[in-house]
Structure formats: structure tokens, C-alpha cells
Design an enzyme around this catalytic site. Structure first.
Site, PDB file in Angstrom:
ATOM      1  CE  LYS A  85      36.367  38.244  43.831  1.00  0.00           C
ATOM      2  NZ  LYS A  85      35.429  38.185  42.684  1.00  0.00           N
ATOM      3  CB  SER A 167      37.795  38.357  39.560  1.00  0.00           C
ATOM      4  OG  SER A 167      36.532  38.611  40.184  1.00  0.00           O
ATOM      5  CB  SER A 191      33.970  36.625  38.800  1.00  0.00           C
ATOM      6  OG  SER A 191      34.553  37.422  37.807  1.00  0.00           O
TER       7      SER A 191
END
Length: 497
Positions: A85, A167, A191
Site C-alpha cells: 500500500k 482504504s 481498511s
């Protein structure tokens, strides 16, 4: 292996299969990296999951191939391509921006603890994944999966009107689309669990303290953690073991390391289910639509048929609690300012205040959805001494942990509580700092879509347990996965299922 055959072979290939092929000489890590890069090149325009490719990935793979030939493999992750990420620091030629154009030129001064552990294990850091900007802590109107730097992530199982989860949206979508062997996401509240569930993947949100947060762009230290997203429970367990360890730069791991393991694969035990006790918190099912409730009921029935003791229903003393987000609002400014103070001088922002000003100066490209959450956090003192903050932190500990998850698990001698996807359970676990694990459970063919969630598409069941109960959650999830095999890959060449 060559060409098209290799492209087809890597689809749904798990880490053990990839490792076995490299050990036998059927493929090399370099060929494996090239195959994933070609798949990204062919399909990511539809998904927009990969923000940037590591320009050194092929060279790293080549070096690992040479090391394997001379010394043998380091372990199961030797030569395995992993995506990270975009809020996880890597000291290389990649950037770390949390999806913000304000940090689009930021190159970390050193690896995050997570990146360092992956390199030590022999993984190839293939690239960075797109994400909801500032880990979905920027604007109350922002679409999940959107960032000013990367644009909108799309669920590979459908269209832009199918929730991609956030996210860690790009990590979940990239794993689902077979752009990597596995990926790393981060979670503050939902997330990891959310994008894993919505992309038919397995996600593990670890107990706070199991994995270091040093070198990760933060929201709130009370709840932040990194964790694996993979296509199988086995792969998620392999990755989890590679990430744990004590880190002096993250004090909570010094205590967490007493519970940490470096190998969670012994808990891939399909025979454990008859020994498991799972609670059904019906209160949290009340807003589920008919089709998703049916998926959950089918999972409960399957677990019961495999010998699991199901306690249905169970109640949590915290069910009527009115929660707030003060822990995140207050900790964000404090934690982000500490992170930004250490970025390179060439980066244009070194505090939350400067981020807000930068966005205002570049509003056309930076503020598609506004920044009301950033502004609200900037209005706090940043000292973490406010009464509202301290009360909220104590409430999370008392009601989500002691008088929530712990109370109910103890009262019924349970191993875990069962929820659907990221509905309620992931937030309770996040507030408590406790682990959660999601595994594919079914596909809803009908439903509705909003900015915050969708009731159509892949759905996972989520297990929530007490602190450091990852081994038990893995055993239950593995048994369920082996009995069901719900996951199927998206049809990137064809129509939505």
C-alpha cells in the site's frame, strides 16, 4: 515456462505453488516478476489498483535467483512478488504518498519495518498500490478507493458502482486481479477487512502490537496496523509470520513480540472446526439485506455441520453504545505531524497545516472531494491531552474490549464472534485493538450501492477474537475455506458475473 502459458499459470497460484516451481527450476523469480508485470500492463487500466511499479523489481528478482542457486532459498517468500500500500515507506526508487499529490515526490529516508522484514524474507517488492487518500481520513464525501495521485480504484468483479472497499482498495483489488502473489494493506478501522471482503480475498487485521507501524503514514496509533491481503488463508498466514517482531521505533511491539510468532502455518488445521466455539451476535445483523443475510446463514449452517459449537444468539454489553471518532480526530494531527517532520526537505509539506494549505493552493487537482476531516483534525491541539480524546480512548478500551468482545467471549467460552465482512465487527475489533480475519463466503448478485458500501458482489465472513488470538482465527478460517472454496477470480477479459 514461457509466454501465454505462464500468464495463465500464475492466475490463482498460491505462494507454495510459486515457490515449488522456482525450487524445481520450472520458473525463475525474474520470470515470475515479468509475468505479473505483464498482467498488470494488460489489465490494470480497468482496475487502477497499481500506483507505481518498482523499477528495481526485475533486478532484485535476478539477484534472488542467483542467491537461490548458491545458498538455497531463505524461506517461502524467497522470490515472491508482493505489492505494498502506498502509505508504507520503502527506501528505494518508489514514492510513499498516502495517495496525496502533496507527497507524490516523497522518497522515504529508510525502509519501514514492514518493508525491511519483507526484504529479509526474500520477497520482491513489486510496487505500490493505490488507496483511498490519507487512508480515507481526508473528506467525509470522498469515494472509497479514490486518491488525487492515483485516481479511482475499480472493483475487478464489476463496475465503478461495486464497492471496492477501503482504504487498502488497491491492495485488495490487485490481489483479486492476480497482479501479485499477495499484498500488504493497513487498517485503522475496516481498511484491511473491507477491501479483502469486497474483493473475494483473505485479510488479516492483526492485534495492535503484533506488527510495527514505524515508517507507515499514520492515522491513529491506538488503532493503526499493517496486515496481509491474499487469495488464501495459507498465503495470508505465511505473510503474517514474515511481518512480526519487536521494533524499538514502535514501543507497543516490545510487549506484542511476547505473543508474536514467525510462523503461523502450523495453524492451517482443517481438523480444528469440531473444537471451535463461535458466537452469533444477532444484534449486528439487523441491517443486512436478505441476500447477504442468507450468505451469513449459510456460513453458520456450514460451520455447524462441520462440528463447530454455535452459540446463537449472543449479546455484547456494548451493543447500544454510541461511538465517536475522537481517537482518530485527535491522534491524526499528532501522529501525522511526527511523520511529516521527518520527510525529506524537498517534500513541500511537513505538517498537517501545510498539507491543508498545499491542497488549497492546488485545489483543482487536490480537492475533488474537499478536506473537511483534515481541517477538523488540525483544529485540535495535537498534544493528546484533551478531555474528549482521553474519554474516547478509555471508552473504546472499556466498551469495545473489556465490556464488549472480551466479556462475550468469556461468558460463553467462545473462540470468536462471527460477522459479515466489515459490518460492525471490524470496527469493534479496531477500537479494541483486537484481531479480525475475513475469508470469502459468497457472492451477492443483487444489491444497492452507496459511497460507503455496497450490498452486491463478493462477500466475506469475518471472525473477531481476543488479543493475540490470530492462531485460533487462522484455524477456523482455514477449516471454513477448505470446506467451501467460495473464491473465484474476476473475469477481466469478459463480463461481470
Amino acid at each position: 515456462m514461457e509466454g501465454r502459458f505462464l500468464q495463465e499459470w500464475i492466475v490463482e497460484a498460491d505462494i507454495r505453488k510459486l515457490q515449488s516451481a522456482m525450487e524445481s527450476g520450472a520458473i525463475t523469480a525474474e520470470e515470475l516478476v515479468q509475468a505479473y508485470l505483464e498482467r498488470i500492463r494488460r489489465y490494470d487500466a480497468k482496475v487502477n489498483a497499481v500506483l507505481e511499479i518498482n523499477p528495481d523489481a526485475i533486478a532484485i528478482a535476478r539477484e534472488l535467483d542467483q542467491e537461490r542457486a548458491v545458498k538455497g532459498r531463505r524461506g517461502l517468500l524467497h522470490g515472491i512478488p508482493i505489492l505494498l500500500k502506498d502509505n508504507i515507506d520503502t527506501h528505494d526508487h518508489m514514492h510513499t504518498s498516502a495517495g496525496s499529490i502533496a507527497l507524490s515526490g516523497s522518497i522515504a529516508k529508510k525502509d519501514s519495518f514492514v518493508a525491511s522484514k519483507l526484504r529479509q524474507a526474500g520477497a520482491v517488492l513489486l510496487g505500490k498500490t493505490n488507496m483511498t487518500e490519507w487512508a480515507n481520513y481526508m473528506s467525509s464525501t470522498m469515494l472509497t478507493g479514490y486518491s488525487s495521485r492515483g485516481g479511482q480504484v475499480v472493483n475487478p468483479y464489476g463496475t465503478s458502482e461495486m464497492f471496492v472497499g477501503g482504504s487498502s482498495s488497491g491492495s485488495g483489488a490487485a490481489v483479486a486481479a492476480n497482479f501479485c502473489a499477495a499484498a500488504i494493506g493497513t487498517e485503522t478501522s475496516g481498511s484491511i477487512i473491507s477491501p479483502a471482503s469486497q474483493n473475494f480475498a483473505v485479510g488479516i487485521k492483526p492485534t495492535i502490537g503484533l506488527i510495527s507501524r514505524s515508517g507507515i503514514i499514520p492515522i491513529a496509533h491506538s488503532q493503526d496496523t499493517a496486515g496481509p491481503i491474499a487469495r488464501t488463508v495459507s498465503d495470508a498466514a505465511i505473510l503474517l509470520g514474515a511481518l512480526t517482531g519487536a521494533d524499538e521505533d514502535d514501543e507497543v511491539t516490545l510487549a506484542g513480540s511476547l505473543h508474536a510468532l514467525t510462523d503461523y502455518t502450523p495453524y492451517l488445521d482443517a481438523e480444528y472446526l469440531p473444537h471451535a466455539r463461535i458466537g452469533i451476535p444477532r444484534y449486528y445483523y439487523r441491517d443486512l439485506d436478505e441476500e447477504r443475510l442468507a450468505i451469513l446463514e449459510e456460513a453458520i449452517a456450514l460451520l455447524k455441520s462441520k462440528g463447530v459449537t454455535i452459540i446463537d444468539p449472543v449479546s455484547l454489553p456494548c451493543e447500544q453504545t454510541e461511538w465517536d471518532w475522537n481517537v482518530l480526530r485527535y491522534e491524526f494531527k499528532h501522529d501525522l505531524n511526527r511523520y511529516l517532520a521527518n520527510v525529506a526537505d524537498t517534500v513541500p509539506v511537513h505538517s498537517l497545516k501545510e498539507v491543508i494549505a498545499f491542497n488549497e493552493q492546488h485545489a483543482e487537482s487536490a480537492l475533488k472531494y474537499g478536506q473537511d476531516i483534515l481541517i477538523a483534525s488540525e483544529q485540535t491541539s495535537g498534544t493528546l491531552t484533551e478531555e474528549a480524546y482521553l474519554a474516547s480512548k478509555q471508552k473504546n478500551r472499556d466498551m469495545a474490549a473489556t465490556n464488549g468482545i472480551d466479556y462475550t467471549l468469556d461468558a460463553h467460552q467462545l473462540d470468536a464472534l462471527l460477522f459479515l465482512g466489515f459490518e460492525w465487527g471490524s470496527d469493534l475489533a479496531a477500537r479494541a485493538g483486537y484481531p479480525s480475519l475475513t475469508v470469502p463466503a459468497g457472492y451477492a448478485k443483487r444489491g444497492t450501492w452507496t459511497k460507503e458500501y455496497a450490498t452486491k458482489g463478493p462477500q466475506g465472513i469475518t471472525l473477531v477474537g481476543r488479543a493475540f488470538s490470530e492462531p485460533t482465527l487462522i484455524k477456523i478460517a482455514y477449516g471454513y475455506e477448505q470446506a467451501t472454496h467460495h473464491r473465484f477470480p474476476p473475469k477481466l477479459d469478459g463480463a461481470e458475473r
